[in-house]
Each structure stands twice: as structure tokens, then as C-alpha cells.
Design a protein around this motif. Structure first.
Motif, short mmCIF file in Angstrom:
data_model
loop_
_atom_site.label_atom_id
_atom_site.label_comp_id
_atom_site.label_asym_id
_atom_site.label_seq_id
_atom_site.Cartn_x
_atom_site.Cartn_y
_atom_site.Cartn_z
N LEU A 216 -3.44 25.18 -4.70
CA LEU A 216 -2.93 26.49 -4.32
C LEU A 216 -2.12 26.29 -3.05
CD1 LEU A 216 -6.08 28.74 -4.84
CD2 LEU A 216 -4.11 28.49 -6.35
N ASP A 217 -0.94 26.89 -3.00
CA ASP A 217 -0.06 26.63 -1.86
C ASP A 217 0.84 27.84 -1.62
OD1 ASP A 217 1.19 25.16 0.19
OD2 ASP A 217 1.24 23.34 -1.03
N ASN A 218 1.65 27.76 -0.59
CA ASN A 218 2.62 28.82 -0.32
C ASN A 218 3.83 28.64 -1.24
OD1 ASN A 218 4.45 26.94 0.87
ND2 ASN A 218 3.37 27.12 2.80
N LEU A 219 4.75 29.56 -1.18
CA LEU A 219 5.89 29.56 -2.09
C LEU A 219 7.13 28.87 -1.53
CD1 LEU A 219 5.48 33.16 -3.55
CD2 LEU A 219 4.93 30.98 -4.63
N GLU A 220 6.92 27.89 -0.68
CA GLU A 220 8.03 27.09 -0.18
C GLU A 220 8.24 25.89 -1.11
OE1 GLU A 220 7.07 26.15 3.85
OE2 GLU A 220 7.03 28.25 4.44
N ARG A 221 9.39 25.27 -1.04
CA ARG A 221 9.72 24.14 -1.90
C ARG A 221 8.75 22.99 -1.69
NH1 ARG A 221 15.79 22.02 -2.15
NH2 ARG A 221 15.48 22.08 0.08
N LYS A 222 8.34 22.37 -2.81
CA LYS A 222 7.37 21.26 -2.79
C LYS A 222 7.97 20.03 -3.45
CE LYS A 222 4.37 24.22 -1.33
NZ LYS A 222 4.71 24.62 -0.02
N SER A 223 7.86 18.90 -2.79
CA SER A 223 8.36 17.65 -3.36
C SER A 223 7.19 16.78 -3.82
CB SER A 223 9.19 16.89 -2.32
OG SER A 223 8.36 16.55 -1.22
N VAL A 224 7.48 15.92 -4.78
CA VAL A 224 6.47 15.02 -5.32
C VAL A 224 7.10 13.66 -5.55
CG1 VAL A 224 5.10 14.51 -7.39
CG2 VAL A 224 5.05 16.77 -6.42
N VAL A 225 6.34 12.63 -5.25
CA VAL A 225 6.72 11.27 -5.61
C VAL A 225 5.54 10.69 -6.38
CG1 VAL A 225 7.37 8.97 -4.78
CG2 VAL A 225 8.16 11.01 -3.56
N MET A 226 5.83 10.09 -7.54
CA MET A 226 4.79 9.48 -8.37
C MET A 226 5.15 8.02 -8.63
SD MET A 226 4.16 12.24 -11.37
CE MET A 226 4.13 13.98 -11.05
N ALA B 6 8.67 19.58 -7.22
CA ALA B 6 7.67 20.11 -8.15
C ALA B 6 7.70 21.63 -8.15
CB ALA B 6 6.27 19.62 -7.76
N TYR B 7 8.17 22.21 -7.06
CA TYR B 7 8.37 23.66 -7.00
C TYR B 7 9.60 23.93 -6.15
CZ TYR B 7 7.86 28.60 -6.05
OH TYR B 7 8.10 29.94 -5.94
N ASP B 8 10.53 24.65 -6.72
CA ASP B 8 11.72 25.09 -6.01
C ASP B 8 11.91 26.56 -6.35
OD1 ASP B 8 14.18 25.62 -4.90
OD2 ASP B 8 15.16 23.85 -5.75
N PRO B 9 11.71 27.46 -5.38
CA PRO B 9 11.78 28.89 -5.67
C PRO B 9 13.09 29.32 -6.34
CG PRO B 9 11.40 28.52 -3.32
CD PRO B 9 11.47 27.19 -3.98
N SER B 10 14.18 28.67 -6.02
CA SER B 10 15.46 29.06 -6.63
C SER B 10 15.54 28.68 -8.10
CB SER B 10 16.63 28.42 -5.86
OG SER B 10 16.58 27.02 -5.99
N ALA B 11 14.73 27.72 -8.54
CA ALA B 11 14.73 27.31 -9.95
C ALA B 11 13.60 27.94 -10.75
CB ALA B 11 14.61 25.78 -10.03
N HIS C 139 7.62 19.89 -17.67
CA HIS C 139 7.41 21.11 -16.90
C HIS C 139 7.05 22.27 -17.84
CE1 HIS C 139 8.98 24.90 -15.13
NE2 HIS C 139 8.60 24.39 -13.98
N SER C 140 6.18 23.18 -17.35
CA SER C 140 5.83 24.37 -18.13
C SER C 140 5.45 25.50 -17.18
CB SER C 140 4.66 24.06 -19.06
OG SER C 140 4.25 25.22 -19.75
N TRP C 141 5.67 26.73 -17.64
CA TRP C 141 5.20 27.92 -16.92
C TRP C 141 3.95 28.49 -17.57
CZ3 TRP C 141 10.89 29.53 -17.18
CH2 TRP C 141 11.57 29.08 -16.06
N ASP C 142 3.66 28.08 -18.81
CA ASP C 142 2.52 28.66 -19.52
C ASP C 142 1.49 27.62 -19.98
OD1 ASP C 142 3.81 27.41 -21.60
OD2 ASP C 142 4.29 29.23 -22.71
#
Length: 143
Positions: free
Chosen positions: A81-91, A102-107, A125-128
Motif C-alpha cells: 500500500l503506498d501513496n499515488l506518486e510514481r513508483k519505479s521497479v528494477v527486477m 510500476a505506477y505512473d499516475p498519468s498512465a 500488467h493488469s487493473w483487475d
């Protein structure tokens, strides 16, 4: 005789305390909470699931520039659970890597639940959590 008086007094005191406690504390049945339908909750739920075959090596996931990675073995998930700011991920996985937002509010529009499925051929990626779109392919040592 004095024993029976003590027993009666203890019993009476216990009954008084039990009756008094129901007035001092609400029961679960008496608590009623209904959030307003127009409540604006600005919380991001993001989840990464390692959907690779069981014999694959772990995925080392670094969420939003964290120093310590999360090791995801096949069949395991990492959720946050996090805030709605952009989140980056490296795997990192098996000599390969993937780096992305991993999360970009504009997208993401108004979507506040984001799911990622990690597979051998890339990251989906999925929303559901049921309809998947491939968003990233693994690259060999080029993150």
C-alpha cells in the motif's frame, strides 16, 4: 457458613461487573460504520506475483529505489500500500533485468489497484488481476 457468604458475595460482584461492562463498551453488533460512497481514498495497492514455473530462480525485486530487494520465489507475491506518486521497479532474474515505472499516475488514470505478473517472457500488467497485457520484456544485463 462464612464460606457460603464469600461465595455469594463473589458471585454477586462478578454479576455486577459483567452487567456493567456491557454498558461501558459497545458490542460488535452495536458498532455501525458505513463509509460515504463519495469518500476519496488516495491509496495505491500494487502487487507483484512471480508466475514462473517452480524450477526457476527467484526474482530479485527492488521497489521504488529501496536498498534491500525482495526475493520472490515462483508462486509468491509482494504487495504494498503506498501513496499515488510514481513508483519505479528494477527486477533481476537469471542474468536478465527489467526496469520500469510500476505506477505512473498519468498512465494509470483513476486505477488505484495495479497488478504485475512476472513470467519467463516478460512482465505483464493488469487493473483487475485477470486481464493481462505484456508491458516489459527481460533484457540481458542492460538495466
Amino acid at each position: 457458613m462464612s464460606r457460603s457468604i464469600h461465595t455469594i458475595l463473589v458471585l454477586a460482584l462478578t454479576m455486577c461487573l459483567m452487567n456493567g461492562s456491557s454498558y461501558a463498551y459497545p458490542t460488535l453488533k452495536s458498532i455501525h460504520f458505513e463509509p460515504h460512497s463519495d469518500a476519496d481514498i488516495n491509496i495505491l495497492f500494487i502487487s507483484f506475483y512471480n508466475g514462473m514455473a517452480p524450477n526457476n530462480p527467484n526474482v530479485n525485486l527492488f521497489y521504488n529505489n529501496q536498498q534491500d530487494g525482495v526475493y520472490l520465489s515462483p508462486g509468491k507475491a509482494f504487495s504494498k500500500l503506498d501513496n499515488l506518486e510514481r513508483k519505479s521497479v528494477v527486477m533481476y532474474w537469471n542474468g536478465n533485468c527489467a526496469s520500469f515505472f510500476a505506477y505512473d499516475p498519468s498512465a494509470e488514470g483513476n486505477h488505484q489497484k495495479i497488478y504485475w505478473l512476472i513470467k519467463e517472457d516478460g512482465i505483464y500488467h493488469s487493473w483487475d488481476n485477470s486481464s493481462w497485457e505484456k508491458r516489459k520484456s527481460w533484457t540481458f544485463n542492460k538495466c
